[in-house]
Design an enzyme around this catalytic site. Sequence first.
Site, PDB file in Angstrom:
ATOM      1  N   GLU A 103       2.093  13.434 -20.158  1.00  0.00           N
ATOM      2  CA  GLU A 103       0.822  13.468 -19.517  1.00  0.00           C
ATOM      3  C   GLU A 103       0.891  14.339 -18.314  1.00  0.00           C
ATOM      4  OE1 GLU A 103      -0.885   9.985 -17.776  1.00  0.00           O
ATOM      5  OE2 GLU A 103       0.898   8.766 -18.745  1.00  0.00           O
ATOM      6  N   CYS A 115       0.593   7.125 -21.272  1.00  0.00           N
ATOM      7  CA  CYS A 115       1.994   6.735 -21.219  1.00  0.00           C
ATOM      8  C   CYS A 115       2.505   6.305 -22.714  1.00  0.00           C
ATOM      9  CB  CYS A 115       2.413   5.676 -20.599  1.00  0.00           C
ATOM     10  SG  CYS A 115       1.759   5.774 -18.775  1.00  0.00           S
ATOM     11  N   HIS A 151       6.046  -1.301 -21.689  1.00  0.00           N
ATOM     12  CA  HIS A 151       5.830   0.022 -20.943  1.00  0.00           C
ATOM     13  C   HIS A 151       6.094  -0.499 -19.296  1.00  0.00           C
ATOM     14  CE1 HIS A 151       4.403   3.241 -18.863  1.00  0.00           C
ATOM     15  NE2 HIS A 151       3.222   2.423 -18.595  1.00  0.00           N
TER      16      HIS A 151
HETATM   17  N1  COA Z   1       6.084 -10.475  -0.279  1.00  0.00           N
HETATM   18  C1  COA Z   1       6.141 -10.704  -1.593  1.00  0.00           C
HETATM   19  N2  COA Z   1       5.045 -10.359  -2.472  1.00  0.00           N
HETATM   20  C2  COA Z   1       4.058  -9.551  -1.835  1.00  0.00           C
HETATM   21  C3  COA Z   1       3.851  -9.544  -0.578  1.00  0.00           C
HETATM   22  C4  COA Z   1       4.857  -9.736   0.173  1.00  0.00           C
HETATM   23  N3  COA Z   1       4.848  -9.591   1.441  1.00  0.00           N
HETATM   24  N4  COA Z   1       2.635  -8.918  -0.684  1.00  0.00           N
HETATM   25  C5  COA Z   1       2.012  -8.757  -1.628  1.00  0.00           C
HETATM   26  N5  COA Z   1       2.939  -9.210  -2.542  1.00  0.00           N
HETATM   27  C6  COA Z   1       2.694  -9.389  -4.169  1.00  0.00           C
HETATM   28  C7  COA Z   1       1.195  -9.889  -4.545  1.00  0.00           C
HETATM   29  O1  COA Z   1       1.001 -11.273  -4.334  1.00  0.00           O
HETATM   30  C8  COA Z   1       1.231  -9.037  -5.827  1.00  0.00           C
HETATM   31  O2  COA Z   1       1.750  -9.930  -6.726  1.00  0.00           O
HETATM   32  P1  COA Z   1       0.916 -10.415  -8.160  1.00  0.00           P
HETATM   33  O3  COA Z   1       0.769  -9.269  -9.011  1.00  0.00           O
HETATM   34  O4  COA Z   1       1.993 -11.495  -8.719  1.00  0.00           O
HETATM   35  O5  COA Z   1      -0.362 -11.297  -7.780  1.00  0.00           O
HETATM   36  C9  COA Z   1       2.073  -7.900  -5.814  1.00  0.00           C
HETATM   37  O6  COA Z   1       2.723  -8.146  -4.657  1.00  0.00           O
HETATM   38  C10 COA Z   1       1.314  -6.637  -5.532  1.00  0.00           C
HETATM   39  O7  COA Z   1       0.179  -6.694  -4.549  1.00  0.00           O
HETATM   40  P2  COA Z   1      -0.938  -6.197  -4.302  1.00  0.00           P
HETATM   41  O8  COA Z   1      -1.879  -6.653  -3.215  1.00  0.00           O
HETATM   42  O9  COA Z   1      -1.603  -6.524  -5.705  1.00  0.00           O
HETATM   43  O10 COA Z   1      -0.671  -4.711  -4.216  1.00  0.00           O
HETATM   44  P3  COA Z   1      -1.622  -3.447  -4.507  1.00  0.00           P
HETATM   45  O11 COA Z   1      -3.119  -3.588  -4.152  1.00  0.00           O
HETATM   46  O12 COA Z   1      -0.978  -2.651  -3.491  1.00  0.00           O
HETATM   47  O13 COA Z   1      -1.341  -2.859  -5.942  1.00  0.00           O
HETATM   48  C11 COA Z   1      -0.534  -2.134  -7.852  1.00  0.00           C
HETATM   49  C12 COA Z   1      -0.112  -2.987  -6.618  1.00  0.00           C
HETATM   50  C13 COA Z   1       0.728  -2.234  -8.778  1.00  0.00           C
HETATM   51  C14 COA Z   1      -1.771  -2.363  -8.824  1.00  0.00           C
HETATM   52  C15 COA Z   1      -0.474  -0.603  -7.377  1.00  0.00           C
HETATM   53  O14 COA Z   1       0.691   0.122  -6.825  1.00  0.00           O
HETATM   54  C16 COA Z   1      -0.927   0.462  -8.500  1.00  0.00           C
HETATM   55  O15 COA Z   1      -2.235   0.475  -8.814  1.00  0.00           O
HETATM   56  N6  COA Z   1      -0.057   1.030  -9.116  1.00  0.00           N
HETATM   57  C17 COA Z   1      -0.166   1.882 -10.382  1.00  0.00           C
HETATM   58  C18 COA Z   1      -0.092   1.121 -11.511  1.00  0.00           C
HETATM   59  C19 COA Z   1      -0.258   1.822 -12.643  1.00  0.00           C
HETATM   60  O16 COA Z   1       0.217   2.992 -12.938  1.00  0.00           O
HETATM   61  N7  COA Z   1      -1.266   1.424 -13.963  1.00  0.00           N
HETATM   62  C20 COA Z   1      -1.437   2.331 -14.922  1.00  0.00           C
HETATM   63  C21 COA Z   1      -0.698   2.600 -15.909  1.00  0.00           C
HETATM   64  S1  COA Z   1      -0.025   1.239 -16.727  1.00  0.00           S
END
Ligand code: COA
Length: 408
Positions: free
Chosen positions: A79, A111, A233
């Site tokens: 992609e 993906c 994935h």
């Molecule tokens: N210590 C430990 N864990 C922590 C933390 C800390 N200080 N702060 C946050 N976390 C945890 C959160 O509780 C969460 O865990 P959970 O999912 O079990 O609830 C995780 O870390 C992620 O935190 P979050 O606030 O949700 O992060 P974010 O808003 O920055 O988003 C993703 C994370 C993964 C959603 C983001 O990086 C993203 O969109 N990535 C791309 C994903 C993708 O490609 N999707 C499409 C293809 S499948």
Amino acid sequence: MNPGIESISMYIPRYGLDLHDLARARNVDYAKYHQGIGQEYMAVPAPDEDVVTLGTNAARQALQNVDRSEIRTVIFATESGVDQSKAAAIYAHKLLGLPANCRTVEMKQACCSSTSALHFGLSTVAMHPEQKVLIIAADIARYGLGSAGEPTQGGGAVAMVLSADAKILRIDPHVGYYTEDVMDFWRPNYRDEALVDGKYSIKVYLNALENAWKHYKDDSGAGFADFAHFCYHLPFSRMGLKAHLHLARHENAGLGAKELQAQVEPSLAYNRRIGNAYTASLYMGLLSLLETGPKNLTGKRVGLFSYGSGCMGAFFGGKVIEGYRQHLHTRLHQDLLDNRQNLTLAEYEDFYNHVLPATGETYRTDRHRTGSFRLAGIENHQRLYEPVPSMRIMAADAAEARVAAPAV
Ligand code: COA
């Protein structure tokens, strides 16, 4: 007939960013990246790499013990394509010196096109058992500097040779599918970076898993207990664990947390150190299981879930073949993972911001550490690729080793 994966190898960029450095720069607690998302390190492609060079480098290794004249089909799943019309497979076909009487195409569905490529390839093998099919899955994950997705970026490639005489994984014929029109992640033609609603994407991923699994079960008659290990994935490694716990809960699997973790954990190790490589991610997970997991997986059944945003999911299974370890390139993959050059944050941002001129004018890319193929530049709107003499790769590695050597 034993249709499946005869050979498989991966290639990852020679540069990367330690997520400690990213966390410091973005003022984020490293534990969020490490525990929350499950990432330690991000592969960063050099300006003279693209999906063609990443994929061709992986394929060169996958073809090492294969008679190239038997390859009749090359399917390039990506992609992060470099052209709206010409297939990346054609560049790879030339660089790899494959026979002219060959079908060469590119496939897309986020993906998971690599998995459709795999199943289309197996249909070809079923019809023509004397032929072999080369699948190349290569991608570069870009979400934007400072974006929520940034710590989940990465890149790399996996190449597989499929044949009627699988030496690594025999692939079962049953596949469970699920398709639904959703906007969780997409990249319009005018953008270099994906648009993503990460939280929504996790929700639709799990829904696609549940539905593809149900279709798979109905179609195959197999159940959760038929699999020793699972590969998912991996947009980030925690997603694999989330998905597995979700499926186990949904199925009332009756296993404890430790047992469930052991079923999926070995497939996560490479992703933690590479990041997302979109079409290649699931198959990097499979390599991680085969190369870092239990020493003898012979006869074990592996369940694989492929997810492509937008969205499509596919669940299928395979059985590990006796003697598989001798056909893996474990040492090479460990070397690739262990001997990368750490970028500073400024160097990473420079690599990230590097763009080829959109006017198509003559342009030469600076030479960086690469594999055996690199993007040399552009001329008259045409991309120019070139092989890298192995002496040059070795010299770059030796120079790197000298820099890294401790002072005495
Ligand atoms: N210590 C430990 N864990 C922590 C933390 C800390 N200080 N702060 C946050 N976390 C945890 C959160 O509780 C969460 O865990 P959970 O999912 O079990 O609830 C995780 O870390 C992620 O935190 P979050 O606030 O949700 O992060 P974010 O808003 O920055 O988003 C993703 C994370 C993964 C959603 C983001 O990086 C993203 O969109 N990535 C791309 C994903 C993708 O490609 N999707 C499409 C293809 S499948």
